[in-house]
Design a protein around this motif. Structure first.
Motif, PDB file in Angstrom:
ATOM      1  N   ARG A 229     -23.834  -0.223 -28.559  1.00  0.00           N
ATOM      2  CA  ARG A 229     -25.063  -0.423 -27.790  1.00  0.00           C
ATOM      3  C   ARG A 229     -25.014   0.377 -26.497  1.00  0.00           C
ATOM      4  NH1 ARG A 229     -25.968  -6.777 -27.144  1.00  0.00           N
ATOM      5  NH2 ARG A 229     -25.411  -7.542 -29.196  1.00  0.00           N
ATOM      6  N   ALA A 232     -25.814   3.934 -27.088  1.00  0.00           N
ATOM      7  CA  ALA A 232     -27.253   4.141 -27.266  1.00  0.00           C
ATOM      8  C   ALA A 232     -27.980   4.058 -25.924  1.00  0.00           C
ATOM      9  CB  ALA A 232     -27.813   3.105 -28.244  1.00  0.00           C
ATOM     10  N   GLU A 234     -27.061   5.093 -23.174  1.00  0.00           N
ATOM     11  CA  GLU A 234     -26.940   6.324 -22.387  1.00  0.00           C
ATOM     12  C   GLU A 234     -28.116   7.269 -22.637  1.00  0.00           C
ATOM     13  OE1 GLU A 234     -23.479   8.256 -21.483  1.00  0.00           O
ATOM     14  OE2 GLU A 234     -22.225   6.472 -21.427  1.00  0.00           O
ATOM     15  N   LEU A 235     -28.864   7.039 -23.718  1.00  0.00           N
ATOM     16  CA  LEU A 235     -30.044   7.866 -23.976  1.00  0.00           C
ATOM     17  C   LEU A 235     -31.271   7.323 -23.250  1.00  0.00           C
ATOM     18  CD1 LEU A 235     -29.785   8.581 -27.803  1.00  0.00           C
ATOM     19  CD2 LEU A 235     -28.588   9.645 -25.908  1.00  0.00           C
ATOM     20  N   GLY A 236     -31.129   6.260 -22.496  1.00  0.00           N
ATOM     21  CA  GLY A 236     -32.276   5.661 -21.816  1.00  0.00           C
ATOM     22  C   GLY A 236     -32.665   4.346 -22.459  1.00  0.00           C
ATOM     23  N   ASP A 238     -35.605   3.065 -23.316  1.00  0.00           N
ATOM     24  CA  ASP A 238     -36.571   3.145 -24.419  1.00  0.00           C
ATOM     25  C   ASP A 238     -35.906   3.628 -25.701  1.00  0.00           C
ATOM     26  OD1 ASP A 238     -38.625   2.273 -22.861  1.00  0.00           O
ATOM     27  OD2 ASP A 238     -39.940   3.986 -23.255  1.00  0.00           O
ATOM     28  N   SER A 239     -35.118   4.685 -25.574  1.00  0.00           N
ATOM     29  CA  SER A 239     -34.475   5.230 -26.766  1.00  0.00           C
ATOM     30  C   SER A 239     -33.522   4.201 -27.374  1.00  0.00           C
ATOM     31  CB  SER A 239     -33.705   6.502 -26.428  1.00  0.00           C
ATOM     32  OG  SER A 239     -34.580   7.464 -25.896  1.00  0.00           O
ATOM     33  N   ALA A 241     -33.851   0.951 -27.126  1.00  0.00           N
ATOM     34  CA  ALA A 241     -34.661  -0.112 -27.727  1.00  0.00           C
ATOM     35  C   ALA A 241     -35.218   0.326 -29.080  1.00  0.00           C
ATOM     36  CB  ALA A 241     -35.802  -0.507 -26.788  1.00  0.00           C
ATOM     37  N   THR A 242     -35.585   1.612 -29.229  1.00  0.00           N
ATOM     38  CA  THR A 242     -36.159   2.026 -30.523  1.00  0.00           C
ATOM     39  C   THR A 242     -35.132   2.006 -31.639  1.00  0.00           C
ATOM     40  OG1 THR A 242     -35.841   4.309 -29.856  1.00  0.00           O
ATOM     41  CG2 THR A 242     -38.071   3.508 -29.856  1.00  0.00           C
ATOM     42  N   VAL A 243     -33.851   2.157 -31.331  1.00  0.00           N
ATOM     43  CA  VAL A 243     -32.885   2.049 -32.424  1.00  0.00           C
ATOM     44  C   VAL A 243     -32.409   0.610 -32.608  1.00  0.00           C
ATOM     45  CG1 VAL A 243     -32.128   4.449 -32.381  1.00  0.00           C
ATOM     46  CG2 VAL A 243     -30.917   2.756 -30.990  1.00  0.00           C
ATOM     47  N   GLY A 244     -32.997  -0.328 -31.854  1.00  0.00           N
ATOM     48  CA  GLY A 244     -32.709  -1.733 -32.110  1.00  0.00           C
ATOM     49  C   GLY A 244     -31.718  -2.382 -31.157  1.00  0.00           C
ATOM     50  N   VAL A 245     -31.480  -1.767 -30.009  1.00  0.00           N
ATOM     51  CA  VAL A 245     -30.543  -2.354 -29.048  1.00  0.00           C
ATOM     52  C   VAL A 245     -31.283  -3.360 -28.158  1.00  0.00           C
ATOM     53  CG1 VAL A 245     -29.085  -1.861 -27.047  1.00  0.00           C
ATOM     54  CG2 VAL A 245     -29.114  -0.288 -28.980  1.00  0.00           C
ATOM     55  N   PRO A 246     -30.772  -4.577 -28.009  1.00  0.00           N
ATOM     56  CA  PRO A 246     -31.345  -5.499 -27.032  1.00  0.00           C
ATOM     57  C   PRO A 246     -30.913  -5.068 -25.630  1.00  0.00           C
ATOM     58  CG  PRO A 246     -29.551  -6.562 -28.216  1.00  0.00           C
ATOM     59  CD  PRO A 246     -29.642  -5.162 -28.742  1.00  0.00           C
TER      60      PRO A 246
ATOM     61  N   VAL B  51     -41.132  -1.080 -28.112  1.00  0.00           N
ATOM     62  CA  VAL B  51     -40.338  -0.861 -26.904  1.00  0.00           C
ATOM     63  C   VAL B  51     -40.997  -1.531 -25.707  1.00  0.00           C
ATOM     64  CG1 VAL B  51     -39.703   0.931 -25.257  1.00  0.00           C
ATOM     65  CG2 VAL B  51     -39.276   1.275 -27.670  1.00  0.00           C
ATOM     66  N   ARG B  71     -34.591  -6.903 -34.515  1.00  0.00           N
ATOM     67  CA  ARG B  71     -34.572  -5.580 -33.876  1.00  0.00           C
ATOM     68  C   ARG B  71     -34.120  -4.477 -34.810  1.00  0.00           C
ATOM     69  NH1 ARG B  71     -33.148  -8.487 -29.327  1.00  0.00           N
ATOM     70  NH2 ARG B  71     -34.469  -8.084 -27.518  1.00  0.00           N
ATOM     71  N   ARG B  72     -32.992  -4.706 -35.476  1.00  0.00           N
ATOM     72  CA  ARG B  72     -32.458  -3.639 -36.326  1.00  0.00           C
ATOM     73  C   ARG B  72     -33.343  -3.389 -37.535  1.00  0.00           C
ATOM     74  NH1 ARG B  72     -26.354  -3.075 -35.722  1.00  0.00           N
ATOM     75  NH2 ARG B  72     -26.061  -3.944 -33.671  1.00  0.00           N
ATOM     76  N   ALA B  75     -36.131  -1.369 -36.396  1.00  0.00           N
ATOM     77  CA  ALA B  75     -35.721   0.017 -36.144  1.00  0.00           C
ATOM     78  C   ALA B  75     -35.556   0.806 -37.439  1.00  0.00           C
ATOM     79  CB  ALA B  75     -34.427   0.043 -35.343  1.00  0.00           C
ATOM     80  N   ASN B  82     -39.557   9.544 -27.847  1.00  0.00           N
ATOM     81  CA  ASN B  82     -40.346   9.409 -26.612  1.00  0.00           C
ATOM     82  C   ASN B  82     -40.259  10.681 -25.792  1.00  0.00           C
ATOM     83  OD1 ASN B  82     -37.822   9.273 -25.550  1.00  0.00           O
ATOM     84  ND2 ASN B  82     -37.904   7.103 -25.051  1.00  0.00           N
ATOM     85  N   VAL B  86     -33.589  11.579 -21.053  1.00  0.00           N
ATOM     86  CA  VAL B  86     -32.381  11.182 -20.327  1.00  0.00           C
ATOM     87  C   VAL B  86     -31.218  11.923 -20.970  1.00  0.00           C
ATOM     88  CG1 VAL B  86     -30.866   9.285 -19.713  1.00  0.00           C
ATOM     89  CG2 VAL B  86     -33.324   8.917 -19.815  1.00  0.00           C
ATOM     90  N   ILE B  99     -26.232   8.068 -32.863  1.00  0.00           N
ATOM     91  CA  ILE B  99     -26.859   6.888 -32.272  1.00  0.00           C
ATOM     92  C   ILE B  99     -28.082   6.464 -33.092  1.00  0.00           C
ATOM     93  CG2 ILE B  99     -28.126   6.092 -30.217  1.00  0.00           C
ATOM     94  CD1 ILE B  99     -26.060   7.829 -28.619  1.00  0.00           C
ATOM     95  N   PHE B 102     -27.640   3.529 -35.442  1.00  0.00           N
ATOM     96  CA  PHE B 102     -27.361   2.185 -34.895  1.00  0.00           C
ATOM     97  C   PHE B 102     -27.937   1.051 -35.750  1.00  0.00           C
ATOM     98  CE2 PHE B 102     -28.164  -1.502 -32.251  1.00  0.00           C
ATOM     99  CZ  PHE B 102     -26.962  -1.662 -31.599  1.00  0.00           C
ATOM    100  N   PRO B 103     -29.181   1.174 -36.232  1.00  0.00           N
ATOM    101  CA  PRO B 103     -29.750   0.041 -36.982  1.00  0.00           C
ATOM    102  C   PRO B 103     -28.995  -0.281 -38.265  1.00  0.00           C
ATOM    103  CG  PRO B 103     -31.446   1.666 -36.443  1.00  0.00           C
ATOM    104  CD  PRO B 103     -30.143   2.270 -36.069  1.00  0.00           C
ATOM    105  N   GLN B 155     -32.160   8.225 -37.970  1.00  0.00           N
ATOM    106  CA  GLN B 155     -32.560   6.816 -37.979  1.00  0.00           C
ATOM    107  C   GLN B 155     -33.353   6.497 -39.260  1.00  0.00           C
ATOM    108  OE1 GLN B 155     -34.656   5.692 -34.383  1.00  0.00           O
ATOM    109  NE2 GLN B 155     -35.318   3.738 -35.242  1.00  0.00           N
TER     110      GLN B 155
END
Lengths: 346, 271
Positions: A229, A232, A234-236, A238-239, A241-246, B51, B71-72, B75, B82, B86, B99, B102-103, B155
């Motif tokens: 997590r 992930a 480290e990408l920001g 929003d990024s 959150a889109t891959v499913g990180v709380p 998001v 969440r997963r 995803a 976006n 960053v 990354i 991840f899901p 993804q």
């Protein structure tokens, strides 16, 4: 982008070989330094014990005097230094990841200043109860960390790396000012405060090890648990959150783990700067990325503090230097060397 | 899996960014979202992707509110590219793309063969295999955009949301990306929703165009029906001619210039 579905695995294989080789070499170097540091810490001191005798004691033999010196004094001190260094390095790794700030360290979230203020209060107002110093420093660190998190939190949007950093700066300023007032009012206590502030493992025993290890264990387990997590994030936000990180929950877990790790280290060793800031960077440079970062950084932080403590004991023997001075003197120049040399940071 | 947006309102600070947006996007659609700066396009994509939590209203995936999906699991269905760039520290291109997996990971297991295949394929599709071991901060803006795109492809969501994906890409890679999106849409049945600024590309590559202005949907339908000279004048305050390129029969939008405030054909007051 128009050659779909023909997958070559050749590159993965060679890539992974290089990567795992670096991780293997990095781990071996760090483990070697740790083992060597432990042996020297046990052997060297006011009474020098030959290495063969030291090894005999480790494996349950040796004479009574050597056993007492090593098991009752040098071993717990070495273990305390290892655990505290491990805590600081993991705390720094966690904070750098969640704040996305390469300059983050336990000082950033108020832990250091909170512990320092609590210790200063004990040393000035309650000098007779020095025994509560570790507990007080830990409580001070936790209060400061909770204050920073609370100030950085906004209903609806939660915390953010930027607000966290700015809240840390503000809380640090307030705590620093209060410490300044206390130091001015109790000028005769300055040497004791200074010595605590610079950090030391002098006289640390098994009791201190018992304070540290539960936090080390829990903190490292938590850090490894959330490592994917953190990568992930480290990408920001929003990024991630889109891959499913709380995102918010992860930031809170990392923050809490870092506060507990750094707070327990400060309560046992006083303030030891630099380890939390630099070890994660050094290990990232060594490994060439984030894979394996947390465990290797944990051991490396321990090794750095172990060797620093050894130097603090030996260089000006029979008097001792504060260990924080040594971490700065060893680590600073080495970090500059790495910055200068590394192809990663060109 | 259908995507339904019902009466979505989003307030950011004091600004009403989305004002009651409702729409429905079927599986396998290829949709372009266009609109002027600050009209709420990006906010709409962020809200659809989950998001951003809307102030009121809901997004439904297959009839179930987005928030009720794990969440997963979400995803694996919805992925967002976006605009925020960053740049992570000390991260190789390959680790960045990993990354995206991840899901599909769990806490103890590292990368599986399946993950590696997906990463490798994403590298190839975005033509960045040669950059795999480079560090992301060393790359150019356009290369980094392709890395971010590859992360989304790794993804492998069934619905791809892309916010101005052409930003920073050279011409070759712009067209390569548009063809890739079409290919994903046609051959792999992916739903693709893209925020775009180029009206000609929106008309040429997409089956449906959604026009957003001031937080509301002002037009929605097939490109040739939706895109008119008067709509472009109203929404973008630009005088444009829509024509057909003789050779290819592709629609093209040629802009003549900004509509001045004293212009007789002037559109509503400039905000």
């Amino acid at each position: 982008m128009s050659t779909p579905l023909s997958v070559t695995t050749r590159l993965t294989a060679s890539h992974n070989q290089g990567k795992w080789k670096r991780i293997l070499v990095g781990s071996l170097v760090v483990i070697f330094l740790t083992v060597a540091g432990i042996l020297l810490s046990l052997a060297l001191g006011a009474v020098e014990i030959p290495l063969d005798q030291t090894l005999r004691v480790i494996f349950g033999g040796g004479n009574e005097t050597d056993r007492t010196i090593i098991i009752e004094s040098r071993l717990p001190r070495a273990i305390a230094a290892l655990l505290a260094g491990c805590n600081l390095a993991v705390a720094g790794t966690l904070l750098q990841a969640v704040t996305r700030n390469p300059l983050a360290d336990p000082g950033l979230i108020g832990v250091t200043a909170g512990a320092a203020l609590a210790a200063t209060i004990v040393l000035t107002v309650l000098p007779s109860s020095a025994a509560i110093l570790p507990m007080a420093a830990f409580v001070g660190a936790m209060i400061a960390a909770v204050a920073v998190y609370t100030v950085s939190w906004r209903p609806g949007s939660g915390s953010s790396p930027m607000r966290m950093i700015l809240a840390g700066v503000a809380i640090n300023a307030i705590l620093g000012a209060v410490i300044g007032v206390l130091i001015t009012a109790f000028a005769d206590r300055i040497p004791a405060i200074m010595f605590w502030t610079a950090g030391s493992f002098n006289g640390r025993g098994w009791g201190h090890v018992d304070i540290l290890w539960p936090y080390t264990l829990a903190g490292v387990v938590m850090a490894i648990w959330i490592r994917a997590r953190l990568a992930a994030m480290e990408l920001g936000d929003d990024s991630a959150a889109t891959v499913g990180v709380p995102v918010e929950g992860t930031r809170l877990i990392a923050f809490a783990a870092a506060a507990l790790l750094a707070g327990s280290a400060a309560s046992v060793a006083g303030l030891v700067g630099f380890v939390g800031l630099v070890v994660p960077h050094v290990i990232r440079l060594l490994l060439g990325g984030n894979t394996g970062l947390i465990p290797v950084a944990a051991v490396a932080g321990g090794a750095l503090l172990l060797w620093s403590d050894l130097a603090a004991r030996m260089v000006l023997a029979p008097s001792e230097m504060p260990v924080g001075v040594v971490t700065g003197l060893i680590g600073g120049p080495y970090f500059i060397y790495l910055l200068y040399r590394s192809r990663w940071l060109q | 899996m259908s995507l339904v947006v019902k009466d979505l309102n989003v307030r950011l600070g004091t600004a009403e960014v989305l004002k009651g947006i409702s729409l429905s996007i079927d599986p396998g659609e290829l949709v372009a979202i266009i609109g002027p700066n600050g009209c709420g396009k990006s906010t709409l994509l962020r809200a659809i992707s989950g998001v951003l939590k809307p102030t009121s209203g809901s997004v439904f995936l297959n009839g179930i509110p987005l928030r009720s999906h794990k969440r997963r699991m979400r995803a694996r269905i919805l992925g967002l590219l976006n605009q925020v760039d960053v740049i992570p520290m000390m991260t190789t291109v390959r680790d960045h793309i990993a990354i995206g997996r991840f899901p599909y990971r769990n806490y103890l297991r590292n990368e599986t063969e399946h993950d590696s295949m997906a990463i490798e394929q994403a590298l190839e599709l975005c033509q960045i295999t040669h950059l795999a071991d480079r560090r992301v901060e060393m790359l150019s803006g356009g290369e980094r955009q392709r890395v971010r795109l590859a992360t989304l492809l790794a993804q492998a969501p069934s619905k791809l949301l892309l916010d101005e994906p052409l930003t920073g890409l050279d011409l070759e890679h712009q067209y390569a990306l548009l063809h890739l999106l079409r290919e994903l849409n046609e051959n792999m049945d992916r739903t693709v929703i893209v925020v775009l600024h180029d009206l000609s590309l929106a008309m040429r590559y997409f089956d449906r165009v959604l026009v957003i202005d001031d937080g509301q949907v002002v037009a929605d339908g097939a490109p040739c029906e939706v895109m008119t000279e008067s709509l472009i004048a109203t929404v973008f305050r630009v005088k444009a001619n829509i024509g057909v390129e003789p050779g290819t029969r592709n629609p093209i939008v040629v802009c003549q210039g900004k509509i001045e405030d004293d212009d007789p054909e002037s559109a509503p007051e400039h905000d």
